[in-house]
Design a protein around this motif. Structure first.
Motif, PDB file in Angstrom:
ATOM      1  N   GLN A 209     -49.640 -16.056  -8.696  1.00 45.11           N
ATOM      2  CA  GLN A 209     -49.271 -15.128  -7.632  1.00 45.11           C
ATOM      3  C   GLN A 209     -50.229 -13.958  -7.578  1.00 45.11           C
ATOM      4  N   ALA A 210     -50.519 -13.382  -8.740  1.00 43.78           N
ATOM      5  CA  ALA A 210     -51.418 -12.225  -8.790  1.00 43.78           C
ATOM      6  C   ALA A 210     -52.804 -12.580  -8.257  1.00 43.78           C
ATOM      7  N   GLN A 211     -53.305 -13.763  -8.602  1.00 42.49           N
ATOM      8  CA  GLN A 211     -54.621 -14.187  -8.135  1.00 42.49           C
ATOM      9  C   GLN A 211     -54.656 -14.325  -6.619  1.00 42.49           C
ATOM     10  N   VAL A 212     -53.611 -14.931  -6.050  1.00 43.64           N
ATOM     11  CA  VAL A 212     -53.579 -15.150  -4.599  1.00 43.64           C
ATOM     12  C   VAL A 212     -53.428 -13.825  -3.855  1.00 43.64           C
ATOM     13  N   VAL A 213     -52.567 -12.932  -4.360  1.00 44.94           N
ATOM     14  CA  VAL A 213     -52.397 -11.626  -3.718  1.00 44.94           C
ATOM     15  C   VAL A 213     -53.697 -10.830  -3.769  1.00 44.94           C
ATOM     16  N   ASN A 214     -54.384 -10.847  -4.898  1.00 45.82           N
ATOM     17  CA  ASN A 214     -55.670 -10.153  -5.002  1.00 45.82           C
ATOM     18  C   ASN A 214     -56.704 -10.759  -4.060  1.00 45.82           C
ATOM     19  N   LEU A 215     -56.661 -12.084  -3.900  1.00 49.18           N
ATOM     20  CA  LEU A 215     -57.568 -12.742  -2.962  1.00 49.18           C
ATOM     21  C   LEU A 215     -57.302 -12.259  -1.539  1.00 49.18           C
ATOM     22  N   LEU A 216     -56.037 -12.185  -1.154  1.00 49.31           N
ATOM     23  CA  LEU A 216     -55.695 -11.729   0.197  1.00 49.31           C
ATOM     24  C   LEU A 216     -56.149 -10.293   0.417  1.00 49.31           C
ATOM     25  N   GLN A 217     -56.031  -9.458  -0.602  1.00 52.29           N
ATOM     26  CA  GLN A 217     -56.497  -8.075  -0.476  1.00 52.29           C
ATOM     27  C   GLN A 217     -58.015  -8.020  -0.301  1.00 52.29           C
ATOM     28  N   ASP A 218     -58.729  -8.842  -1.055  1.00 52.35           N
ATOM     29  CA  ASP A 218     -60.191  -8.885  -0.922  1.00 52.35           C
ATOM     30  C   ASP A 218     -60.587  -9.334   0.486  1.00 52.35           C
ATOM     31  N   LEU A 219     -59.895 -10.346   1.007  1.00 58.82           N
ATOM     32  CA  LEU A 219     -60.193 -10.848   2.348  1.00 58.82           C
ATOM     33  C   LEU A 219     -59.876  -9.799   3.409  1.00 58.82           C
ATOM     34  N   GLN A 220     -58.804  -9.057   3.198  1.00 59.99           N
ATOM     35  CA  GLN A 220     -58.446  -8.010   4.152  1.00 59.99           C
ATOM     36  C   GLN A 220     -59.538  -6.951   4.225  1.00 59.99           C
ATOM     37  N   ARG A 221     -60.048  -6.546   3.064  1.00 58.84           N
ATOM     38  CA  ARG A 221     -61.110  -5.540   3.044  1.00 58.84           C
ATOM     39  C   ARG A 221     -62.411  -6.086   3.619  1.00 58.84           C
ATOM     40  N   GLU A 222     -62.726  -7.328   3.305  1.00 56.26           N
ATOM     41  CA  GLU A 222     -64.006  -7.901   3.734  1.00 56.26           C
ATOM     42  C   GLU A 222     -64.055  -8.175   5.229  1.00 56.26           C
ATOM     43  N   PHE A 223     -62.947  -8.673   5.788  1.00 55.91           N
ATOM     44  CA  PHE A 223     -62.950  -9.093   7.189  1.00 55.91           C
ATOM     45  C   PHE A 223     -62.143  -8.172   8.105  1.00 55.91           C
ATOM     46  N   GLY A 224     -61.562  -7.107   7.561  1.00 55.27           N
ATOM     47  CA  GLY A 224     -60.793  -6.191   8.388  1.00 55.27           C
ATOM     48  C   GLY A 224     -59.530  -6.804   8.959  1.00 55.27           C
ATOM     49  N   LEU A 225     -58.885  -7.682   8.202  1.00 55.26           N
ATOM     50  CA  LEU A 225     -57.713  -8.392   8.690  1.00 55.26           C
ATOM     51  C   LEU A 225     -56.473  -7.512   8.677  1.00 55.26           C
ATOM     52  N   ALA A 226     -55.590  -7.761   9.626  1.00 57.29           N
ATOM     53  CA  ALA A 226     -54.247  -7.185   9.597  1.00 57.29           C
ATOM     54  C   ALA A 226     -53.295  -8.262   9.093  1.00 57.29           C
ATOM     55  N   PHE A 227     -52.232  -7.838   8.388  1.00 60.15           N
ATOM     56  CA  PHE A 227     -51.282  -8.790   7.815  1.00 60.15           C
ATOM     57  C   PHE A 227     -49.850  -8.384   8.162  1.00 60.15           C
ATOM     58  N   LEU A 228     -49.041  -9.379   8.517  1.00 61.42           N
ATOM     59  CA  LEU A 228     -47.586  -9.264   8.462  1.00 61.42           C
ATOM     60  C   LEU A 228     -47.193 -10.078   7.243  1.00 61.42           C
ATOM     61  N   PHE A 229     -46.880  -9.374   6.151  1.00 60.50           N
ATOM     62  CA  PHE A 229     -46.676 -10.002   4.850  1.00 60.50           C
ATOM     63  C   PHE A 229     -45.187 -10.120   4.582  1.00 60.50           C
ATOM     64  N   ILE A 230     -44.665 -11.346   4.654  1.00 61.14           N
ATOM     65  CA  ILE A 230     -43.235 -11.600   4.496  1.00 61.14           C
ATOM     66  C   ILE A 230     -42.956 -11.997   3.051  1.00 61.14           C
ATOM     67  N   ALA A 231     -41.981 -11.341   2.424  1.00 61.22           N
ATOM     68  CA  ALA A 231     -41.670 -11.643   1.029  1.00 61.22           C
ATOM     69  C   ALA A 231     -40.286 -11.108   0.685  1.00 61.22           C
ATOM     70  N   HIS A 232     -39.714 -11.628  -0.389  1.00 60.46           N
ATOM     71  CA  HIS A 232     -38.468 -11.074  -0.913  1.00 60.46           C
ATOM     72  C   HIS A 232     -38.698 -10.339  -2.223  1.00 60.46           C
ATOM     73  N   ASP A 233     -39.907 -10.417  -2.760  1.00 58.89           N
ATOM     74  CA  ASP A 233     -40.259  -9.750  -4.010  1.00 58.89           C
ATOM     75  C   ASP A 233     -40.846  -8.380  -3.691  1.00 58.89           C
ATOM     76  N   LEU A 234     -40.068  -7.327  -3.948  1.00 62.37           N
ATOM     77  CA  LEU A 234     -40.512  -5.979  -3.597  1.00 62.37           C
ATOM     78  C   LEU A 234     -41.683  -5.505  -4.440  1.00 62.37           C
ATOM     79  N   ALA A 235     -41.830  -6.043  -5.647  1.00 64.09           N
ATOM     80  CA  ALA A 235     -42.970  -5.664  -6.486  1.00 64.09           C
ATOM     81  C   ALA A 235     -44.270  -6.180  -5.876  1.00 64.09           C
ATOM     82  N   VAL A 236     -44.259  -7.406  -5.360  1.00 69.77           N
ATOM     83  CA  VAL A 236     -45.441  -7.966  -4.707  1.00 69.77           C
ATOM     84  C   VAL A 236     -45.765  -7.198  -3.437  1.00 69.77           C
ATOM     85  N   VAL A 237     -44.738  -6.884  -2.657  1.00 69.22           N
ATOM     86  CA  VAL A 237     -44.941  -6.149  -1.410  1.00 69.22           C
ATOM     87  C   VAL A 237     -45.529  -4.762  -1.678  1.00 69.22           C
TER      88      VAL A 237
END
Length: 363
Positions: A209-237
């Motif tokens: 989970q940590a690896q995938v979340v960090n990957l998404l953050q890297d992609l957001q910074r690199e490509f300027g992406l916006a996210f609607l991030f749906i989750a039930h885990d408040l720590a991940v959010v």
């Protein structure tokens, strides 16, 4: 004597959407009809999965959507991407109303609005190679990248941390985390502006989970992406999202930036959710009050009148049953913190008198 003097002052009529948003959702509804009969069917009710919610996502921003299972988070994500037909309300993407656009005319919008699905095992076609899975969106949309589709697919595999030589392999040759990376590569193939990530790490091991979340953050910074991030885990959010919206039984009950919501929650439901988040500091965890909600979540077929959380809320009073609290910004909150509650949890909020209609027996 009236008990309504503790009701906080609110700025009525303020919307949670803005003309600067990339995605604007206003009064979105998704109701699933309940029918009876075999030959002559008639509708006898509806499951009100999403029941009038509004929010916005700015370019490059990440908005977390959290809540208990069954509160309507995934339905919201599917309605936003038009995988489900909205029953009511409006969805605008990049200034264009896409609420009821036909499938053919949605093609252009979908190039900029992609989705990452929750289950990496069922979201990839087992009969197709990884290369075919990533290339297909480009081919369907008539996109011919420089160097060809194969080269672009291999570049995307490398971007998400996989070996470009995996191009000819099948999904069953990969682990869950690797499959989710393939799903992310597929979502990136059309160079979208916004990605709806529907619980993208809930089916993965904690370390993955940590690896995938960090990957998404890297992609957001690199490509300027916006996210609607749906989750039930408040720590991940908290780790991923800049702003957070809390849903309960088809309604958004609170929206705020990450730091404000986690440090000063105003809705009792948000407070209860945060009290259940594991604490890194053992001493802090022992001093924190754990709020245990009583009763079951009401049915979305027949939700409670007024505030939908009142049947489980320790602060509920008569007004909570008779009047539904609107989602509005409270006075004293300069950061856009909004809550739908007659009696917010935070004591520092300035209170003002709001007098409901008096009962017939009142003097």
């Amino acid at each position: 004597m009236s008990t309504t003097k503790n009701i906080p002052a609110q700025k009525a009529g303020e919307s949670s959407v803005s003309s600067q948003n990339l995605l604007e959702v206003e009064n979105l509804e998704v109701h699933f009809p309940i029918r009876q009969g075999i030959v002559f069917q008639r509708q006898v009710g509806a499951v009100r999965a999403v029941d009038g919610i509004s929010f916005g996502v700015k370019p490059g921003e990440s908005l977390g959507l959290v809540g208990e299972s069954g509160c309507g988070k995934s339905t919201t994500g599917r309605a936003v991407t038009r995988l489900l037909e909205p029953t009511g309300g409006t969805v605008r993407f990049d200034g264009e109303d896409i609420t009821h656009k036909k499938v053919a005319s949605m093609r252009t919008a979908r190039q900029n609005l992609q989705m990452i699905f929750q289950d990496p095992y069922s979201s990839l076609n087992p009969r197709h190679t990884v290369g075919t899975i990533i290339e297909t969106p480009m081919k369907l949309n008539g996109i011919n990248p420089e160097g060809g589709h194969k080269r672009r697919a291999q570049e995307l595999l490398e971007i998400v941390g996989l070996n470009p030589e995996h191009y000819n392999r099948y999904p069953n040759e990969f682990s869950g985390g690797q499959r989710q990376r393939i799903g992310i590569a597929r979502a990136l193939a059309l160079k979208p502006k916004l990605i709806v990530a529907d619980e993208p790490v809930s089916a993965l091991d904690v370390s993955i989970q940590a690896q995938v979340v960090n990957l998404l953050q890297d992609l957001q910074r690199e490509f300027g992406l916006a996210f609607l991030f749906i989750a039930h885990d408040l720590a991940v959010v908290r780790h991923f999202s800049e702003r957070v919206a809390v849903m309960y039984l088809g309604k958004i009950v609170e929206i705020a930036d990450r730091e404000t919501l986690y440090s000063r929650p105003q809705h009792p439901y948000t407070h209860a959710l945060l009290s259940a988040v594991p604490e890194v500091d053992p001493d802090g965890a022992s001093n924190r009050e754990r709020i245990r909600l009583t009763g079951d979540v009401p049915s979305p077929i027949n939700p409670p009148s007024g505030c939908r959380f009142r049947t489980r809320c320790w602060k509920a009073q008569d007004i909570c049953a008779s009047q539904e609290p609107p989602l509005v910004q409270l006075i004293g909150s300069a950061d856009g913190h909004q809550a739908a509650c007659h009696f917010p949890e935070v004591k520092q909020v300035v209170a003002a008198e709001v007098t409901p209609p008096a009962p017939a027996s009142a003097e």
